[in-house]
Motif scaffolding. Structure first.
Motif, mmCIF file in Angstrom:
data_model
loop_
_atom_site.group_PDB
_atom_site.id
_atom_site.type_symbol
_atom_site.label_atom_id
_atom_site.label_comp_id
_atom_site.label_asym_id
_atom_site.label_seq_id
_atom_site.Cartn_x
_atom_site.Cartn_y
_atom_site.Cartn_z
ATOM 1 N N ALA A 121 23.570 62.832 -43.886
ATOM 2 C CA ALA A 121 24.359 62.607 -42.668
ATOM 3 C C ALA A 121 23.927 61.339 -41.949
ATOM 4 C CB ALA A 121 24.220 63.810 -41.730
ATOM 5 N N LEU A 122 22.635 61.004 -42.031
ATOM 6 C CA LEU A 122 22.112 59.880 -41.254
ATOM 7 C C LEU A 122 22.607 58.530 -41.769
ATOM 8 C CD1 LEU A 122 18.426 61.041 -40.634
ATOM 9 C CD2 LEU A 122 20.436 61.300 -39.165
ATOM 10 N N VAL A 123 22.813 58.409 -43.073
ATOM 11 C CA VAL A 123 23.299 57.133 -43.612
ATOM 12 C C VAL A 123 24.668 56.793 -43.026
ATOM 13 C CG1 VAL A 123 24.132 55.985 -45.703
ATOM 14 C CG2 VAL A 123 21.962 57.189 -45.737
ATOM 15 N N THR A 124 25.550 57.777 -42.966
ATOM 16 C CA THR A 124 26.863 57.549 -42.371
ATOM 17 C C THR A 124 26.749 57.313 -40.871
ATOM 18 O OG1 THR A 124 27.890 58.930 -44.062
ATOM 19 C CG2 THR A 124 29.178 58.517 -42.081
ATOM 20 N N ASP A 125 25.852 58.027 -40.217
ATOM 21 C CA ASP A 125 25.652 57.819 -38.780
ATOM 22 C C ASP A 125 25.168 56.404 -38.500
ATOM 23 O OD1 ASP A 125 25.996 58.817 -36.291
ATOM 24 O OD2 ASP A 125 24.197 60.048 -36.236
ATOM 25 N N ILE A 126 24.308 55.874 -39.364
ATOM 26 C CA ILE A 126 23.846 54.482 -39.228
ATOM 27 C C ILE A 126 25.036 53.531 -39.322
ATOM 28 C CG2 ILE A 126 22.529 52.655 -40.364
ATOM 29 C CD1 ILE A 126 20.479 54.819 -41.162
ATOM 30 N N LEU A 127 25.871 53.740 -40.333
ATOM 31 C CA LEU A 127 27.034 52.863 -40.521
ATOM 32 C C LEU A 127 27.967 52.918 -39.316
ATOM 33 C CD1 LEU A 127 29.112 52.393 -43.735
ATOM 34 C CD2 LEU A 127 30.272 52.956 -41.615
ATOM 35 N N LEU A 128 28.272 54.125 -38.839
ATOM 36 C CA LEU A 128 29.196 54.267 -37.713
ATOM 37 C C LEU A 128 28.619 53.690 -36.428
ATOM 38 C CD1 LEU A 128 30.428 57.913 -38.391
ATOM 39 C CD2 LEU A 128 31.649 55.790 -38.901
ATOM 40 N N ALA A 129 27.281 53.666 -36.318
ATOM 41 C CA ALA A 129 26.649 53.141 -35.109
ATOM 42 C C ALA A 129 26.663 51.626 -35.047
ATOM 43 C CB ALA A 129 25.211 53.650 -35.009
ATOM 44 N N VAL A 130 26.688 50.957 -36.194
ATOM 45 C CA VAL A 130 26.552 49.493 -36.203
ATOM 46 C C VAL A 130 27.835 48.772 -36.592
ATOM 47 C CG1 VAL A 130 24.078 49.642 -36.686
ATOM 48 C CG2 VAL A 130 25.687 49.434 -38.600
ATOM 49 N N ILE A 131 28.903 49.509 -36.941
ATOM 50 C CA ILE A 131 30.177 48.896 -37.351
ATOM 51 C C ILE A 131 31.260 49.313 -36.354
ATOM 52 C CG2 ILE A 131 31.907 48.706 -39.174
ATOM 53 C CD1 ILE A 131 29.249 47.489 -39.945
ATOM 54 N N ASP A 141 21.519 45.607 -34.089
ATOM 55 C CA ASP A 141 22.884 45.687 -34.611
ATOM 56 C C ASP A 141 23.686 46.795 -33.930
ATOM 57 O OD1 ASP A 141 22.518 43.568 -36.306
ATOM 58 O OD2 ASP A 141 21.947 44.790 -38.031
ATOM 59 N N ARG A 142 23.015 47.869 -33.547
ATOM 60 C CA ARG A 142 23.714 48.937 -32.814
ATOM 61 C C ARG A 142 24.171 48.433 -31.452
ATOM 62 N NH1 ARG A 142 22.054 52.266 -29.001
ATOM 63 N NH2 ARG A 142 19.876 51.626 -29.273
ATOM 64 N N LYS A 143 23.302 47.715 -30.736
ATOM 65 C CA LYS A 143 23.683 47.146 -29.440
ATOM 66 C C LYS A 143 24.809 46.124 -29.593
ATOM 67 C CE LYS A 143 19.482 47.719 -26.664
ATOM 68 N NZ LYS A 143 18.778 48.703 -27.471
ATOM 69 N N ALA A 157 27.224 46.162 -31.845
ATOM 70 C CA ALA A 157 28.488 46.884 -32.031
ATOM 71 C C ALA A 157 28.979 47.465 -30.711
ATOM 72 C CB ALA A 157 28.300 47.991 -33.061
ATOM 73 N N ASN A 158 28.070 48.001 -29.890
ATOM 74 C CA ASN A 158 28.472 48.550 -28.592
ATOM 75 C C ASN A 158 29.052 47.477 -27.684
ATOM 76 O OD1 ASN A 158 27.717 51.145 -29.244
ATOM 77 N ND2 ASN A 158 25.647 50.942 -28.409
ATOM 78 N N LEU A 159 28.466 46.274 -27.717
ATOM 79 C CA LEU A 159 29.002 45.163 -26.921
ATOM 80 C C LEU A 159 30.421 44.819 -27.351
ATOM 81 C CD1 LEU A 159 25.900 42.791 -26.771
ATOM 82 C CD2 LEU A 159 26.954 43.956 -24.838
ATOM 83 N N ALA A 160 30.623 44.777 -28.666
ATOM 84 C CA ALA A 160 31.954 44.435 -29.172
ATOM 85 C C ALA A 160 32.981 45.496 -28.786
ATOM 86 C CB ALA A 160 31.902 44.284 -30.688
ATOM 87 N N ILE A 161 32.594 46.778 -28.839
ATOM 88 C CA ILE A 161 33.519 47.858 -28.496
ATOM 89 C C ILE A 161 33.888 47.805 -27.017
ATOM 90 C CG2 ILE A 161 33.722 50.366 -28.267
ATOM 91 C CD1 ILE A 161 32.032 50.588 -30.829
ATOM 92 N N LYS A 162 32.892 47.501 -26.163
ATOM 93 C CA LYS A 162 33.144 47.528 -24.720
ATOM 94 C C LYS A 162 33.821 46.263 -24.208
ATOM 95 C CE LYS A 162 29.233 50.514 -23.764
ATOM 96 N NZ LYS A 162 27.891 50.607 -23.160
ATOM 97 N N GLY A 163 33.363 45.118 -24.687
ATOM 98 C CA GLY A 163 33.890 43.882 -24.117
ATOM 99 C C GLY A 163 34.396 42.879 -25.112
ATOM 100 N N ASN A 164 34.394 43.275 -26.407
ATOM 101 C CA ASN A 164 34.878 42.368 -27.444
ATOM 102 C C ASN A 164 34.109 41.054 -27.425
ATOM 103 O OD1 ASN A 164 36.478 42.084 -29.667
ATOM 104 N ND2 ASN A 164 38.214 41.210 -28.562
ATOM 105 N N SER A 218 23.634 51.437 -19.963
ATOM 106 C CA SER A 218 23.295 52.761 -20.466
ATOM 107 C C SER A 218 23.969 53.854 -19.651
ATOM 108 C CB SER A 218 21.775 52.946 -20.440
ATOM 109 O OG SER A 218 21.435 54.244 -20.821
ATOM 110 N N ASP A 219 23.936 53.721 -18.305
ATOM 111 C CA ASP A 219 24.575 54.720 -17.456
ATOM 112 C C ASP A 219 26.069 54.792 -17.724
ATOM 113 O OD1 ASP A 219 22.133 55.204 -16.388
ATOM 114 O OD2 ASP A 219 22.451 54.000 -14.568
ATOM 115 N N ASP A 220 26.665 53.595 -17.847
ATOM 116 C CA ASP A 220 28.110 53.549 -18.075
ATOM 117 C C ASP A 220 28.458 54.164 -19.426
ATOM 118 O OD1 ASP A 220 30.248 52.563 -16.434
ATOM 119 O OD2 ASP A 220 30.749 51.260 -18.123
ATOM 120 N N SER A 221 27.597 53.841 -20.416
ATOM 121 C CA SER A 221 27.821 54.388 -21.743
ATOM 122 C C SER A 221 27.706 55.904 -21.740
ATOM 123 C CB SER A 221 26.808 53.796 -22.722
ATOM 124 O OG SER A 221 26.913 54.395 -23.967
#
Length: 536
Positions: free
Chosen positions: A385-395, A475-477, A479-486, A28-31
């Motif tokens: 706006a929230l529907v798109t924010d949901i998509l961008l957060a998990v993909i 699912d949000r977590k 996606a974040n894992l994939a972005i940071k460390g694949n 979280s701190d790093d993010s």
């Protein structure tokens, strides 16, 4: 992200529960640090100029889409349309081409220049809209084809613009940017009714209502070419190391993604209701006023007045709804991790009774009808706006255009592509069953019966969003894992209804899964650091 070797070893070797908290805290701190850096980087004037141009294009998009609804009675008379279903085809034809071509532009948007695709699409849409205004009265099929081709240009824009915004802004800035971008839906729709009806009245011909947005569209194309600079995919989140995969792999991932599927199902219900209201609500209120015994206004004045008021109500309700939805979600996120789908779900369910009252009260009190429409549309607009924010957060960034395209395809195919025609066809069916078609009062009653379907669809969509809330945080977590460390997740979450509101704790199994995923990310970072040190 670089960590000292001793800290890495502690995080990798310690198997106690404290490790889970420490890893999550470190993550979280790093993010937050990378987020702050990205927000500073992305707060340049050019980023906000780009957002302004995206807003302008989206505004024109929805203005053009709903101009026809503001002059629908005139269009029916000009082309001698004999049924409500034929009039509903105008919107359905546009939505069909829009949704069918969205996956094509989603595929292109994940692999080629998004700026070029948008510029060409908006220019094409502007020219086709202008050409459609010159179709003669005996060529309704050609006018229908022109309205369908408008969807080609809009598909090229709508699938790509949100992904560019996602690459310019992150976290709270992205939510604010998306809320600004999606102001264009209610405001543009309202302006479509207002500009369409008033320009037609002023010029004495409904065709002139279709000649306003093309000029502005050409200006928008020039601005995109001259001002917009396309950011690298994933730049705002540190995901530039990600590479595009095959389209089949992207689709396979999306159709297994619970949050994506459930949010798409919920948004499909939103699209169904919005599409039906956009085309038929002005006509329905027009009928309700004309059948009132104390009405003394001629039909053309009533039509212009209804389009103006409905446009203003839609603009204001949308502005309030989008602002309220984004603000409420931002306020709740620190307390409720899955606030976005919860706000969408409760907003959609809350809109149902007010839409019912607006339909029921229409012949009794027109002022009360407008009030209930305003409240219902405000709740309906909480999710834009929230529907798109949901998509961008998990993909992940390299699949976002495809995800946007699939969501557009599904939501429009099962939503507003069919709802205008379905409501019109239901009205014709009720008229045939009653056996008194051809009278204005019968047109009002049968359309009223068919409009009640929107209330049921609102409740159904709310249920989809509430179910989506169960899976969103995991699912949000992921996606974040994939972005940071694949790194892919090791297991799926338990379906535990206590997680719906996120006040409880993770189950022991979920703790172990998430802890193991964080450790895998840290191992991969440790190996990258050692490789970089040895090579230097």
């Amino acid at each position: 992200m670089k960590l000292p070797p001793d800290q890495l070893e502690i995080l990798i070797q310690d198997d106690k529960a404290a490790e889970y908290k420490e890893v999550c805290k470190e993550d979280s701190d790093d993010s937050d640090a990378s987020s702050t850096e990205s927000e500073i980087q992305c707060s340049s004037h050019r980023a906000f100029f780009t957002l302004t141009i995206m807003l302008f294009a989206n505004l024109l998009n929805y203005m053009d889409r709903y101009t026809i609804a503001g002059v629908l009675v005139k269009v029916k008379s000009y082309y001698r349309l004999e049924s409500e279903a034929q009039a509903g085809l105008l919107q359905t034809a546009f939505i069909l081409s829009y949704m069918v071509l969205s996956p094509v532009f989603g595929f292109l948007g994940d692999r080629f220049s998004r700026k070029a695709i948008m510029a060409v699409g908006i220019l094409f849409w502007s020219l086709i809209t202008l050409a459609g205004s010159f179709v003669p009265a005996d060529k309704f099929w050609l006018f229908l084809l022109m309205r369908a081709l408008v969807g080609v240009g809009e598909a090229s824009y709508s699938t790509i613009a949100p992904t560019i915004i996602a690459d310019l802004f992150v976290k709270t800035q992205r939510t604010k940017a998306l809320s600004v971008f999606y102001f264009a839906i209610p405001v543009g729709s309202g302006l479509g009714y207002i500009v369409g009806s008033n320009v037609a009245e002023a010029m004495g011909s409904w065709q002139w209502s279709l000649r306003v947005t093309p000029v502005l569209g050409i200006i928008c194309t020039a601005l995109i070419c001259l001002v917009v600079r396309e950011p690298p995919r994933g730049a705002a989140e540190g995901g530039t190391h990600l590479h595009s995969t095959s389209w089949a792999a992207d689709l396979k991932h999306l159709f297994k993604h619970k949050t994506f599927l459930l949010s798409t199902a919920g948004f499909t219900c939103v699209a169904f209701v919005a599409g039906a209201l956009a085309l038929w609500a002005p006509t329905y209120v027009y009928y309700s006023i004309m059948v009132q015994p104390n009405n003394l206004l001629p039909s053309n004045e009533v039509e212009a007045h209804v389009s103006l008021v409905f446009g203003i109500v839609t603009c204001v309700a949308g502005f309030v709804g989008v602002t309220l939805g984004s603000s409420l979600a931002a306020y709740l996120r620190p307390r409720v991790k899955n606030a976005d789908p919860l706000v969408c779900g409760f907003g959609l369910i809350a809109s149902a009774p007010f839409l019912f009252l607006s339909i029921y009260m229409s012949r009794i009190n027109t002022a009360a009808t407008w009030v209930f429409i305003f409240i219902g549309e405000t709740f309906l607009s909480l999710n834009w706006a929230l529907v798109t924010d949901i998509l961008l957060a998990v993909i992940i960034p390299t699949r976002r255009s495809t995800a946007e395209a699939v969501q557009i395809l599904v939501s429009h195919a099962l939503g507003d592509a069919g709802s205008p025609y379905l409501v019109g066809a239901m009205s014709d069916m009720f008229a045939k069953a009653r056996g008194n078609s051809g009278f204005l009062f019968e047109d009002y009653i049968t359309l009223q019966y068919s409009m009640y379907a929107c209330c049921f669809v609102c409740v159904l969509g709310g249920g989809f969003f509430l179910t989506c809330a169960i899976f969103f945080d995991f699912d949000r977590k992921t996606a974040n894992l994939a972005i940071k460390g694949n790194v892919a997740p090791s297991c799926a979450p338990d379906i535990n209804l206590s997680r719906l509101f996120r006040f409880g704790t993770y189950s022991e199994r979920n703790k172990q899964c998430i802890k193991r995923d964080h450790r895998r990310v840290i191992r991969s970072i440790h190996e990258s650091n050692r490789s970089a040190t040895s090579s230097s």
